[in-house]
Motif scaffolding. Sequence first.
Motif, PDB file in Angstrom:
ATOM      1  N   ILE A  88       0.840  -1.198   0.000  1.00  0.00           N
ATOM      2  CA  ILE A  88       0.000   0.000   0.000  1.00  0.00           C
ATOM      3  C   ILE A  88       0.876   1.250   0.000  1.00  0.00           C
ATOM      4  O   ILE A  88       0.600   2.216  -0.710  1.00  0.00           O
ATOM      5  N   ALA A  89       1.954   1.233   0.767  1.00  0.00           N
ATOM      6  CA  ALA A  89       2.861   2.384   0.821  1.00  0.00           C
ATOM      7  C   ALA A  89       3.468   2.670  -0.548  1.00  0.00           C
ATOM      8  O   ALA A  89       3.747   3.826  -0.876  1.00  0.00           O
ATOM      9  N   GLU A  90       3.653   1.628  -1.379  1.00  0.00           N
ATOM     10  CA  GLU A  90       4.193   1.825  -2.729  1.00  0.00           C
ATOM     11  C   GLU A  90       3.252   2.657  -3.603  1.00  0.00           C
ATOM     12  O   GLU A  90       3.684   3.269  -4.569  1.00  0.00           O
ATOM     13  N   LEU A  91       1.974   2.685  -3.258  1.00  0.00           N
ATOM     14  CA  LEU A  91       1.024   3.528  -3.991  1.00  0.00           C
ATOM     15  C   LEU A  91       1.228   5.005  -3.662  1.00  0.00           C
ATOM     16  O   LEU A  91       0.657   5.869  -4.306  1.00  0.00           O
ATOM     17  N   ALA A  92       2.026   5.276  -2.641  1.00  0.00           N
ATOM     18  CA  ALA A  92       2.362   6.633  -2.199  1.00  0.00           C
ATOM     19  C   ALA A  92       1.133   7.487  -1.891  1.00  0.00           C
ATOM     20  O   ALA A  92       1.027   8.623  -2.359  1.00  0.00           O
ATOM     21  N   PRO A  93       0.194   6.959  -1.097  1.00  0.00           N
ATOM     22  CA  PRO A  93      -0.963   7.794  -0.758  1.00  0.00           C
ATOM     23  C   PRO A  93      -0.547   8.961   0.123  1.00  0.00           C
ATOM     24  O   PRO A  93       0.409   8.855   0.889  1.00  0.00           O
ATOM     25  N   GLU A  94      -1.257  10.080   0.007  1.00  0.00           N
ATOM     26  CA  GLU A  94      -0.944  11.215   0.878  1.00  0.00           C
ATOM     27  C   GLU A  94      -1.477  10.970   2.275  1.00  0.00           C
ATOM     28  O   GLU A  94      -0.964  11.505   3.244  1.00  0.00           O
ATOM     29  N   ARG A  95      -2.522  10.158   2.399  1.00  0.00           N
ATOM     30  CA  ARG A  95      -3.100   9.836   3.705  1.00  0.00           C
ATOM     31  C   ARG A  95      -3.540   8.390   3.726  1.00  0.00           C
ATOM     32  O   ARG A  95      -4.044   7.870   2.738  1.00  0.00           O
ATOM     33  N   ILE A  96      -3.336   7.756   4.880  1.00  0.00           N
ATOM     34  CA  ILE A  96      -3.818   6.401   5.133  1.00  0.00           C
ATOM     35  C   ILE A  96      -4.651   6.476   6.403  1.00  0.00           C
ATOM     36  O   ILE A  96      -4.220   7.058   7.400  1.00  0.00           O
ATOM     37  N   VAL A  97      -5.835   5.909   6.354  1.00  0.00           N
ATOM     38  CA  VAL A  97      -6.719   5.855   7.514  1.00  0.00           C
ATOM     39  C   VAL A  97      -6.998   4.383   7.771  1.00  0.00           C
ATOM     40  O   VAL A  97      -7.432   3.670   6.864  1.00  0.00           O
ATOM     41  N   GLU A  98      -6.713   3.929   8.985  1.00  0.00           N
ATOM     42  CA  GLU A  98      -6.926   2.517   9.297  1.00  0.00           C
ATOM     43  C   GLU A  98      -7.805   2.382  10.529  1.00  0.00           C
ATOM     44  O   GLU A  98      -7.575   3.036  11.544  1.00  0.00           O
ATOM     45  N   LEU A  99      -8.810   1.531  10.420  1.00  0.00           N
ATOM     46  CA  LEU A  99      -9.738   1.253  11.504  1.00  0.00           C
ATOM     47  C   LEU A  99      -9.279  -0.015  12.217  1.00  0.00           C
ATOM     48  O   LEU A  99      -8.959  -1.007  11.569  1.00  0.00           O
ATOM     49  N   PHE A 100      -9.263   0.037  13.535  1.00  0.00           N
ATOM     50  CA  PHE A 100      -8.851  -1.109  14.338  1.00  0.00           C
ATOM     51  C   PHE A 100     -10.010  -1.601  15.181  1.00  0.00           C
ATOM     52  O   PHE A 100     -10.566  -0.856  15.980  1.00  0.00           O
ATOM     53  N   ASN A 101     -10.363  -2.873  14.985  1.00  0.00           N
ATOM     54  CA  ASN A 101     -11.347  -3.519  15.839  1.00  0.00           C
ATOM     55  C   ASN A 101     -10.659  -4.091  17.069  1.00  0.00           C
ATOM     56  O   ASN A 101     -11.287  -4.322  18.083  1.00  0.00           O
ATOM     57  N   GLU A 102      -9.394  -4.354  16.948  1.00  0.00           N
ATOM     58  CA  GLU A 102      -8.585  -4.910  18.029  1.00  0.00           C
ATOM     59  C   GLU A 102      -7.482  -3.909  18.360  1.00  0.00           C
ATOM     60  O   GLU A 102      -6.460  -3.866  17.681  1.00  0.00           O
ATOM     61  N   PRO A 103      -7.660  -3.079  19.389  1.00  0.00           N
ATOM     62  CA  PRO A 103      -6.630  -2.090  19.717  1.00  0.00           C
ATOM     63  C   PRO A 103      -5.245  -2.690  19.992  1.00  0.00           C
ATOM     64  O   PRO A 103      -4.247  -2.007  19.872  1.00  0.00           O
ATOM     65  N   ASP A 104      -5.197  -4.003  20.295  1.00  0.00           N
ATOM     66  CA  ASP A 104      -3.907  -4.654  20.520  1.00  0.00           C
ATOM     67  C   ASP A 104      -3.013  -4.609  19.287  1.00  0.00           C
ATOM     68  O   ASP A 104      -1.794  -4.720  19.393  1.00  0.00           O
ATOM     69  N   GLU A 105      -3.602  -4.462  18.118  1.00  0.00           N
ATOM     70  CA  GLU A 105      -2.850  -4.441  16.864  1.00  0.00           C
ATOM     71  C   GLU A 105      -2.188  -3.087  16.579  1.00  0.00           C
ATOM     72  O   GLU A 105      -1.349  -2.984  15.696  1.00  0.00           O
ATOM     73  N   ILE A 106      -2.578  -2.056  17.305  1.00  0.00           N
ATOM     74  CA  ILE A 106      -2.136  -0.695  16.973  1.00  0.00           C
ATOM     75  C   ILE A 106      -0.624  -0.538  17.056  1.00  0.00           C
ATOM     76  O   ILE A 106      -0.004   0.012  16.135  1.00  0.00           O
ATOM     77  N   ASN A 107       0.005  -1.007  18.114  1.00  0.00           N
ATOM     78  CA  ASN A 107       1.446  -0.822  18.305  1.00  0.00           C
ATOM     79  C   ASN A 107       2.244  -1.399  17.131  1.00  0.00           C
ATOM     80  O   ASN A 107       3.101  -0.725  16.547  1.00  0.00           O
ATOM     81  N   ARG A 108       1.948  -2.649  16.767  1.00  0.00           N
ATOM     82  CA  ARG A 108       2.662  -3.281  15.653  1.00  0.00           C
ATOM     83  C   ARG A 108       2.393  -2.536  14.341  1.00  0.00           C
ATOM     84  O   ARG A 108       3.290  -2.306  13.536  1.00  0.00           O
ATOM     85  N   THR A 109       1.154  -2.126  14.148  1.00  0.00           N
ATOM     86  CA  THR A 109       0.784  -1.440  12.904  1.00  0.00           C
ATOM     87  C   THR A 109       1.485  -0.093  12.774  1.00  0.00           C
ATOM     88  O   THR A 109       1.968   0.256  11.694  1.00  0.00           O
ATOM     89  N   VAL A 110       1.548   0.669  13.858  1.00  0.00           N
ATOM     90  CA  VAL A 110       2.240   1.969  13.813  1.00  0.00           C
ATOM     91  C   VAL A 110       3.705   1.755  13.437  1.00  0.00           C
ATOM     92  O   VAL A 110       4.265   2.508  12.632  1.00  0.00           O
ATOM     93  N   ARG A 111       4.335   0.719  13.976  1.00  0.00           N
ATOM     94  CA  ARG A 111       5.729   0.416  13.615  1.00  0.00           C
ATOM     95  C   ARG A 111       5.852   0.060  12.128  1.00  0.00           C
ATOM     96  O   ARG A 111       6.789   0.487  11.458  1.00  0.00           O
ATOM     97  N   GLU A 112       4.890  -0.724  11.608  1.00  0.00           N
ATOM     98  CA  GLU A 112       4.937  -1.104  10.191  1.00  0.00           C
ATOM     99  C   GLU A 112       4.778   0.116   9.287  1.00  0.00           C
ATOM    100  O   GLU A 112       5.491   0.253   8.295  1.00  0.00           O
ATOM    101  N   TRP A 113       3.833   1.015   9.608  1.00  0.00           N
ATOM    102  CA  TRP A 113       3.667   2.221   8.798  1.00  0.00           C
ATOM    103  C   TRP A 113       4.892   3.119   8.918  1.00  0.00           C
ATOM    104  O   TRP A 113       5.305   3.742   7.934  1.00  0.00           O
ATOM    105  N   ALA A 114       5.498   3.190  10.107  1.00  0.00           N
ATOM    106  CA  ALA A 114       6.710   4.004  10.281  1.00  0.00           C
ATOM    107  C   ALA A 114       7.834   3.470   9.397  1.00  0.00           C
ATOM    108  O   ALA A 114       8.554   4.248   8.756  1.00  0.00           O
ATOM    109  N   ALA A 115       7.970   2.156   9.336  1.00  0.00           N
ATOM    110  CA  ALA A 115       8.997   1.553   8.480  1.00  0.00           C
ATOM    111  C   ALA A 115       8.745   1.864   7.004  1.00  0.00           C
ATOM    112  O   ALA A 115       9.678   1.912   6.202  1.00  0.00           O
TER     113      ALA A 115
END
Length: 157
Positions: A88-115
């Motif tokens: 998805i990052a290769e598409l170079a979007p100006e904004r990404i909005v992600e909905l989390f049903n499981e807040p436990d996933e947020i920490n890992r996801t933020v690290r993945e988007w940061a990378a």
Amino acid sequence: MYGAAFAKEYERIVAIDADEVTIDNARYNIKRAGGTVQATPAMLSSKTIDRLLEAEHKIESSTETPIRRTIIIDPARGGMAPGVRGGIAELAPERIVELFNEPDEINRTVREWAAAGYACDIVIPLDLYPGTAAIEVVLGFKKRQAIRSRAHVKTSR
């Protein structure tokens, strides 16, 4: 579900979902809201992202106007397959909005988007299912350069 809300703001909405009924509803709602939709019944996987990248590159090469992209992601409870966020990052979007049903996933996801070069710039907790113990969280991400540029503009005033 979310595409219809943006139907008039974007030239084209691309909807991907494994459920055919959801895709049919997306087509109907986005068209009804005045938008153009490309809806694909498929699992969001690295292979799906590769096909989407190929199609988007063809569209980009046929236009001189830069394409403004916002990606809205509402993954299944188990989260996304490995490699999908990078694609998805290769598409170079100006904004990404992600909905989390499981807040436990947020920490890992933020690290993945940061990378992938994105930083979280907004967090919104939601109670989409009142009366239950579940809470959903929406995170907004922007390219790190865009955030730095915006901060630079604010400090130079």
